[in-house]
Design a protein around this motif. Sequence first.
Motif, PDB file in Angstrom:
ATOM      1  N   GLY A   1       0.781  -1.226   0.000  1.00 43.01           N
ATOM      2  CA  GLY A   1       0.000   0.000   0.000  1.00 43.01           C
ATOM      3  C   GLY A   1       0.818   1.285   0.000  1.00 43.01           C
ATOM      4  O   GLY A   1       0.253   2.376  -0.028  1.00 43.01           O
ATOM      5  N   ILE A   2       2.130   1.182   0.046  1.00 37.98           N
ATOM      6  CA  ILE A   2       3.017   2.346   0.040  1.00 37.98           C
ATOM      7  C   ILE A   2       3.420   2.621  -1.402  1.00 37.98           C
ATOM      8  O   ILE A   2       3.910   1.719  -2.088  1.00 37.98           O
ATOM      9  CB  ILE A   2       4.278   2.088   0.897  1.00 37.98           C
ATOM     10  CG1 ILE A   2       3.886   1.768   2.334  1.00 37.98           C
ATOM     11  CG2 ILE A   2       5.242   3.275   0.826  1.00 37.98           C
ATOM     12  CD1 ILE A   2       5.007   1.176   3.164  1.00 37.98           C
ATOM     13  N   GLN A   3       3.236   3.860  -1.862  1.00 38.30           N
ATOM     14  CA  GLN A   3       3.683   4.221  -3.203  1.00 38.30           C
ATOM     15  C   GLN A   3       5.197   4.361  -3.180  1.00 38.30           C
ATOM     16  O   GLN A   3       5.765   5.030  -2.313  1.00 38.30           O
ATOM     17  CB  GLN A   3       3.064   5.539  -3.653  1.00 38.30           C
ATOM     18  CG  GLN A   3       1.579   5.462  -3.848  1.00 38.30           C
ATOM     19  CD  GLN A   3       1.004   6.818  -4.220  1.00 38.30           C
ATOM     20  OE1 GLN A   3       1.331   7.828  -3.625  1.00 38.30           O
ATOM     21  NE2 GLN A   3       0.142   6.813  -5.219  1.00 38.30           N
ATOM     22  N   VAL A   4       5.877   3.726  -4.160  1.00 34.29           N
ATOM     23  CA  VAL A   4       7.332   3.711  -4.206  1.00 34.29           C
ATOM     24  C   VAL A   4       7.798   4.122  -5.601  1.00 34.29           C
ATOM     25  O   VAL A   4       7.329   3.586  -6.604  1.00 34.29           O
ATOM     26  CB  VAL A   4       7.898   2.307  -3.875  1.00 34.29           C
ATOM     27  CG1 VAL A   4       9.420   2.305  -3.952  1.00 34.29           C
ATOM     28  CG2 VAL A   4       7.415   1.836  -2.510  1.00 34.29           C
ATOM     29  N   VAL A   5       8.723   5.085  -5.633  1.00 32.74           N
ATOM     30  CA  VAL A   5       9.429   5.432  -6.858  1.00 32.74           C
ATOM     31  C   VAL A   5      10.871   5.002  -6.624  1.00 32.74           C
ATOM     32  O   VAL A   5      11.496   5.404  -5.643  1.00 32.74           O
ATOM     33  CB  VAL A   5       9.351   6.941  -7.166  1.00 32.74           C
ATOM     34  CG1 VAL A   5      10.197   7.274  -8.390  1.00 32.74           C
ATOM     35  CG2 VAL A   5       7.914   7.370  -7.382  1.00 32.74           C
ATOM     36  N   GLU A   6      11.390   4.155  -7.521  1.00 30.57           N
ATOM     37  CA  GLU A   6      12.706   3.558  -7.323  1.00 30.57           C
ATOM     38  C   GLU A   6      13.644   3.921  -8.470  1.00 30.57           C
ATOM     39  O   GLU A   6      13.220   4.028  -9.618  1.00 30.57           O
ATOM     40  CB  GLU A   6      12.570   2.041  -7.238  1.00 30.57           C
ATOM     41  CG  GLU A   6      13.867   1.323  -6.966  1.00 30.57           C
ATOM     42  CD  GLU A   6      13.668  -0.175  -6.845  1.00 30.57           C
ATOM     43  OE1 GLU A   6      14.269  -0.752  -5.942  1.00 30.57           O
ATOM     44  OE2 GLU A   6      12.928  -0.766  -7.657  1.00 30.57           O
ATOM     45  N   MET A   7      14.913   4.110  -8.111  1.00 34.32           N
ATOM     46  CA  MET A   7      15.961   4.349  -9.100  1.00 34.32           C
ATOM     47  C   MET A   7      17.161   3.481  -8.732  1.00 34.32           C
ATOM     48  O   MET A   7      17.498   3.354  -7.559  1.00 34.32           O
ATOM     49  CB  MET A   7      16.392   5.813  -9.082  1.00 34.32           C
ATOM     50  CG  MET A   7      15.300   6.785  -9.455  1.00 34.32           C
ATOM     51  SD  MET A   7      15.777   8.507  -9.154  1.00 34.32           S
ATOM     52  CE  MET A   7      17.214   8.651 -10.190  1.00 34.32           C
ATOM     53  N   GLU A   8      17.763   2.879  -9.744  1.00 36.11           N
ATOM     54  CA  GLU A   8      18.966   2.082  -9.533  1.00 36.11           C
ATOM     55  C   GLU A   8      20.102   2.683 -10.338  1.00 36.11           C
ATOM     56  O   GLU A   8      19.870   3.297 -11.374  1.00 36.11           O
ATOM     57  CB  GLU A   8      18.737   0.638  -9.958  1.00 36.11           C
ATOM     58  CG  GLU A   8      17.721  -0.085  -9.109  1.00 36.11           C
ATOM     59  CD  GLU A   8      17.551  -1.543  -9.489  1.00 36.11           C
ATOM     60  OE1 GLU A   8      18.239  -2.025 -10.410  1.00 36.11           O
ATOM     61  OE2 GLU A   8      16.729  -2.210  -8.853  1.00 36.11           O
ATOM     62  N   GLY A   9      21.296   2.490  -9.841  1.00 31.50           N
ATOM     63  CA  GLY A   9      22.448   3.010 -10.555  1.00 31.50           C
ATOM     64  C   GLY A   9      23.694   2.221 -10.226  1.00 31.50           C
ATOM     65  O   GLY A   9      23.680   1.259  -9.450  1.00 31.50           O
ATOM     66  N   LYS A  10      24.778   2.653 -10.840  1.00 28.76           N
ATOM     67  CA  LYS A  10      26.066   2.007 -10.596  1.00 28.76           C
ATOM     68  C   LYS A  10      27.142   3.069 -10.656  1.00 28.76           C
ATOM     69  O   LYS A  10      26.934   4.185 -11.135  1.00 28.76           O
ATOM     70  CB  LYS A  10      26.322   0.911 -11.613  1.00 28.76           C
ATOM     71  CG  LYS A  10      26.395   1.413 -13.054  1.00 28.76           C
ATOM     72  CD  LYS A  10      26.574   0.276 -14.027  1.00 28.76           C
ATOM     73  CE  LYS A  10      26.605   0.825 -15.460  1.00 28.76           C
ATOM     74  NZ  LYS A  10      26.819  -0.234 -16.431  1.00 28.76           N
ATOM     75  N   GLY A  11      28.295   2.716 -10.146  1.00 29.48           N
ATOM     76  CA  GLY A  11      29.418   3.638 -10.147  1.00 29.48           C
ATOM     77  C   GLY A  11      30.625   2.983  -9.514  1.00 29.48           C
ATOM     78  O   GLY A  11      30.718   1.751  -9.446  1.00 29.48           O
ATOM     79  N   LYS A  12      31.530   3.812  -9.035  1.00 29.96           N
ATOM     80  CA  LYS A  12      32.766   3.338  -8.408  1.00 29.96           C
ATOM     81  C   LYS A  12      32.861   3.903  -6.995  1.00 29.96           C
ATOM     82  O   LYS A  12      32.423   5.019  -6.722  1.00 29.96           O
ATOM     83  CB  LYS A  12      33.987   3.812  -9.195  1.00 29.96           C
ATOM     84  CG  LYS A  12      34.054   3.335 -10.628  1.00 29.96           C
ATOM     85  CD  LYS A  12      34.676   1.982 -10.694  1.00 29.96           C
ATOM     86  CE  LYS A  12      34.889   1.583 -12.151  1.00 29.96           C
ATOM     87  NZ  LYS A  12      35.300   0.208 -12.259  1.00 29.96           N
ATOM     88  N   SER A  13      33.473   3.126  -6.118  1.00 24.20           N
ATOM     89  CA  SER A  13      33.802   3.576  -4.774  1.00 24.20           C
ATOM     90  C   SER A  13      35.123   2.944  -4.402  1.00 24.20           C
ATOM     91  O   SER A  13      35.264   1.719  -4.438  1.00 24.20           O
ATOM     92  CB  SER A  13      32.722   3.158  -3.779  1.00 24.20           C
ATOM     93  OG  SER A  13      33.050   3.595  -2.483  1.00 24.20           O
ATOM     94  N   ASP A  14      36.093   3.773  -4.104  1.00 22.80           N
ATOM     95  CA  ASP A  14      37.453   3.280  -3.819  1.00 22.80           C
ATOM     96  C   ASP A  14      37.956   2.377  -4.931  1.00 22.80           C
ATOM     97  O   ASP A  14      38.633   1.382  -4.691  1.00 22.80           O
ATOM     98  CB  ASP A  14      37.504   2.548  -2.480  1.00 22.80           C
ATOM     99  CG  ASP A  14      37.263   3.454  -1.292  1.00 22.80           C
ATOM    100  OD1 ASP A  14      37.430   4.683  -1.433  1.00 22.80           O
ATOM    101  OD2 ASP A  14      36.907   2.941  -0.214  1.00 22.80           O
ATOM    102  N   GLY A  15      37.579   2.683  -6.175  1.00 18.29           N
ATOM    103  CA  GLY A  15      38.036   1.931  -7.337  1.00 18.29           C
ATOM    104  C   GLY A  15      37.253   0.676  -7.646  1.00 18.29           C
ATOM    105  O   GLY A  15      37.464   0.039  -8.671  1.00 18.29           O
ATOM    106  N   ALA A  16      36.345   0.286  -6.754  1.00 17.48           N
ATOM    107  CA  ALA A  16      35.559  -0.938  -6.959  1.00 17.48           C
ATOM    108  C   ALA A  16      34.195  -0.589  -7.555  1.00 17.48           C
ATOM    109  O   ALA A  16      33.656   0.492  -7.322  1.00 17.48           O
ATOM    110  CB  ALA A  16      35.370  -1.668  -5.634  1.00 17.48           C
ATOM    111  N   ASP A  17      33.630  -1.534  -8.310  1.00 20.48           N
ATOM    112  CA  ASP A  17      32.284  -1.370  -8.840  1.00 20.48           C
ATOM    113  C   ASP A  17      31.277  -1.508  -7.710  1.00 20.48           C
ATOM    114  O   ASP A  17      31.347  -2.453  -6.910  1.00 20.48           O
ATOM    115  CB  ASP A  17      31.988  -2.436  -9.897  1.00 20.48           C
ATOM    116  CG  ASP A  17      32.803  -2.245 -11.166  1.00 20.48           C
ATOM    117  OD1 ASP A  17      33.157  -1.083 -11.474  1.00 20.48           O
ATOM    118  OD2 ASP A  17      33.077  -3.249 -11.852  1.00 20.48           O
ATOM    119  N   VAL A  18      30.335  -0.565  -7.631  1.00 20.34           N
ATOM    120  CA  VAL A  18      29.290  -0.609  -6.619  1.00 20.34           C
ATOM    121  C   VAL A  18      27.949  -0.257  -7.250  1.00 20.34           C
ATOM    122  O   VAL A  18      27.889   0.303  -8.341  1.00 20.34           O
ATOM    123  CB  VAL A  18      29.569   0.351  -5.437  1.00 20.34           C
ATOM    124  CG1 VAL A  18      30.808  -0.072  -4.662  1.00 20.34           C
ATOM    125  CG2 VAL A  18      29.694   1.793  -5.907  1.00 20.34           C
TER     126      VAL A  18
END
Length: 163
Positions: free
Chosen positions: A102-119
């Motif tokens: 019953g909760i309205q949810v808007v979601e976004m996913e992404g990717k990038g780098k953190s300390d050189g690692a894929d996150v």
Amino acid sequence: MKKTFVVVAAIALAVLSSVAAFAGTYALEKTNVQFDLPDSWKQGDSNIGTSFTSPKGDMIIFFGEVDGKNGIEAALEAVDKIIEQVMTDVEMGDESETQINGIQVVEMEGKGKSDGADVFVNVSFLNAGGSNIGFVTSIGEKAAVEGNGKDLEALVKSFKIIK
């Protein structure tokens, strides 16, 4: 990368509203949402809020809320500040909309780098009819979603509107 998660949690929580704890159940009270996390996740409390780190330290989830009068733009701005502190080369995908208990949810996913690692980064904006818009931000190593799959599924299923 685990050091970065600890640092970003402190920074993120400095700009977020506190999450109130009630005997294993947590709430974004002004958003009208409550949820549970397994005991195996490490809770970090301070005078600025609460975050949760996975048992392996490969993922952190933190919760916040902004005044609903300012709209989702204010929530997005707060989340952007958090992401910029821990990630580079960020690529966000398109928004998707759904409902969870019953909760309205808007979601976004992404990717990038953190300390050189894929996150990865996952942001969910929550509207449960409260005065605030809530948001959940997860950042972690690429394999963390699979490794924490059962816990994440339990988290999603536990979301409820506070009555």
